[in-house]
Each structure stands twice: as C-alpha cells, then as structure tokens.
Design a protein around this motif. Structure first.
Motif, PDB file in Angstrom:
ATOM      1  N   LEU A   1       0.835  -1.205   0.000  1.00  0.00           N
ATOM      2  CA  LEU A   1       0.000   0.000   0.000  1.00  0.00           C
ATOM      3  C   LEU A   1       0.867   1.252   0.000  1.00  0.00           C
ATOM      4  CD1 LEU A   1      -2.888   1.173   0.216  1.00  0.00           C
ATOM      5  CD2 LEU A   1      -2.595   1.103   2.696  1.00  0.00           C
ATOM      6  N   ILE A   2       1.891   1.263   0.837  1.00  0.00           N
ATOM      7  CA  ILE A   2       2.807   2.402   0.872  1.00  0.00           C
ATOM      8  C   ILE A   2       3.510   2.571  -0.477  1.00  0.00           C
ATOM      9  CG2 ILE A   2       4.952   3.245   1.918  1.00  0.00           C
ATOM     10  CD1 ILE A   2       3.928   1.960   4.559  1.00  0.00           C
TER      11      ILE A   2
ATOM     12  N   LEU B   1       2.012   6.585  -6.833  1.00  0.00           N
ATOM     13  CA  LEU B   1       0.998   7.589  -7.165  1.00  0.00           C
ATOM     14  C   LEU B   1       1.574   9.002  -7.037  1.00  0.00           C
ATOM     15  CD1 LEU B   1      -2.014   7.886  -7.920  1.00  0.00           C
ATOM     16  CD2 LEU B   1      -2.485   8.064  -5.474  1.00  0.00           C
ATOM     17  N   ALA B   2       2.386   9.215  -6.023  1.00  0.00           N
ATOM     18  CA  ALA B   2       2.998  10.532  -5.835  1.00  0.00           C
ATOM     19  C   ALA B   2       3.985  10.857  -6.955  1.00  0.00           C
ATOM     20  CB  ALA B   2       3.715  10.582  -4.487  1.00  0.00           C
TER      21      ALA B   2
ATOM     22  N   ILE C   1      -0.052   6.536 -13.066  1.00  0.00           N
ATOM     23  CA  ILE C   1      -1.489   6.300 -12.935  1.00  0.00           C
ATOM     24  C   ILE C   1      -1.877   4.903 -13.413  1.00  0.00           C
ATOM     25  CG2 ILE C   1      -2.097   8.730 -13.067  1.00  0.00           C
ATOM     26  CD1 ILE C   1      -2.899   8.208 -16.008  1.00  0.00           C
ATOM     27  N   THR C   2      -0.899   4.102 -13.812  1.00  0.00           N
ATOM     28  CA  THR C   2      -1.215   2.737 -14.236  1.00  0.00           C
ATOM     29  C   THR C   2      -0.829   1.718 -13.164  1.00  0.00           C
ATOM     30  OG1 THR C   2       0.898   2.614 -15.388  1.00  0.00           O
ATOM     31  CG2 THR C   2      -1.009   3.242 -16.685  1.00  0.00           C
ATOM     32  N   VAL C   3       0.331   1.879 -12.559  1.00  0.00           N
ATOM     33  CA  VAL C   3       0.812   0.905 -11.580  1.00  0.00           C
ATOM     34  C   VAL C   3       0.204   1.163 -10.199  1.00  0.00           C
ATOM     35  CG1 VAL C   3       2.885   0.017 -10.429  1.00  0.00           C
ATOM     36  CG2 VAL C   3       2.949   0.568 -12.857  1.00  0.00           C
TER      37      VAL C   3
ATOM     38  N   ILE D   1      -2.414  -0.386  -5.040  1.00  0.00           N
ATOM     39  CA  ILE D   1      -3.287   0.004  -3.924  1.00  0.00           C
ATOM     40  C   ILE D   1      -4.421  -0.995  -3.757  1.00  0.00           C
ATOM     41  CG2 ILE D   1      -4.898   1.777  -3.137  1.00  0.00           C
ATOM     42  CD1 ILE D   1      -2.970   3.846  -4.433  1.00  0.00           C
ATOM     43  N   ILE D   2      -5.078  -1.349  -4.839  1.00  0.00           N
ATOM     44  CA  ILE D   2      -6.178  -2.316  -4.743  1.00  0.00           C
ATOM     45  C   ILE D   2      -5.651  -3.697  -4.364  1.00  0.00           C
ATOM     46  CG2 ILE D   2      -7.977  -3.499  -6.075  1.00  0.00           C
ATOM     47  CD1 ILE D   2      -8.298  -0.831  -7.629  1.00  0.00           C
TER      48      ILE D   2
END
Length: 66
Positions: free
Chosen positions: A31-32, A38-39, A43-45, A50-51
């Motif tokens: 998750l981290i 994301l930061a 936007i693909t990985v 996360i999910i």
C-alpha cells in the motif's frame, strides 16, 4: 503459578503461527509503495498496487494469527 501454566501446555505444543500477520504487514508495505508510485505520477501501476494491497491484507486477516 508458573508450574500450573507449564502443566496445562501439552508437551507437543506447536509454536504460534505468524504467517497471517506477516501477510498483513506485506499488504501495508505494498500500500505504501502504491502511494509512492501515485505521488511520482504513475497512474497505471499505483491503482493496481493500492487495490492489490487491500486484497493481500484481507487474505492475511483471513489466515489469522495467534
């Protein structure tokens, strides 16, 4: 008191399993990693990580620990 506890344990008692707890911690690490991606603008990985981390944490909770 210590003698009473020692007598209650069977001689072939197995050690406690921590695999579920390790799995939950692995999910937290993913998750981290997902939020780090994301930061950085991925936007693909990031959504996959996360999910997927929630799935891994759910599996760890399902396995359980002592």
């Amino acid at each position: 008191m210590a003698q009473a506890q020692a007598q209650n344990k069977p001689k072939n008692a197995q050690p406690k399993k921590k695999s579920g707890l390790v799995t939950v911690f692995a999910g937290i690490a993913v998750l981290i990693l997902g939020y780090v991606c994301l930061a950085k603008g991925s936007i693909t990985v990031a959504p996959i990580l996360i999910i997927g981390s929630f799935v891994v944490m759910g599996a760890g909770i399902f396995i359980g620990w002592d």
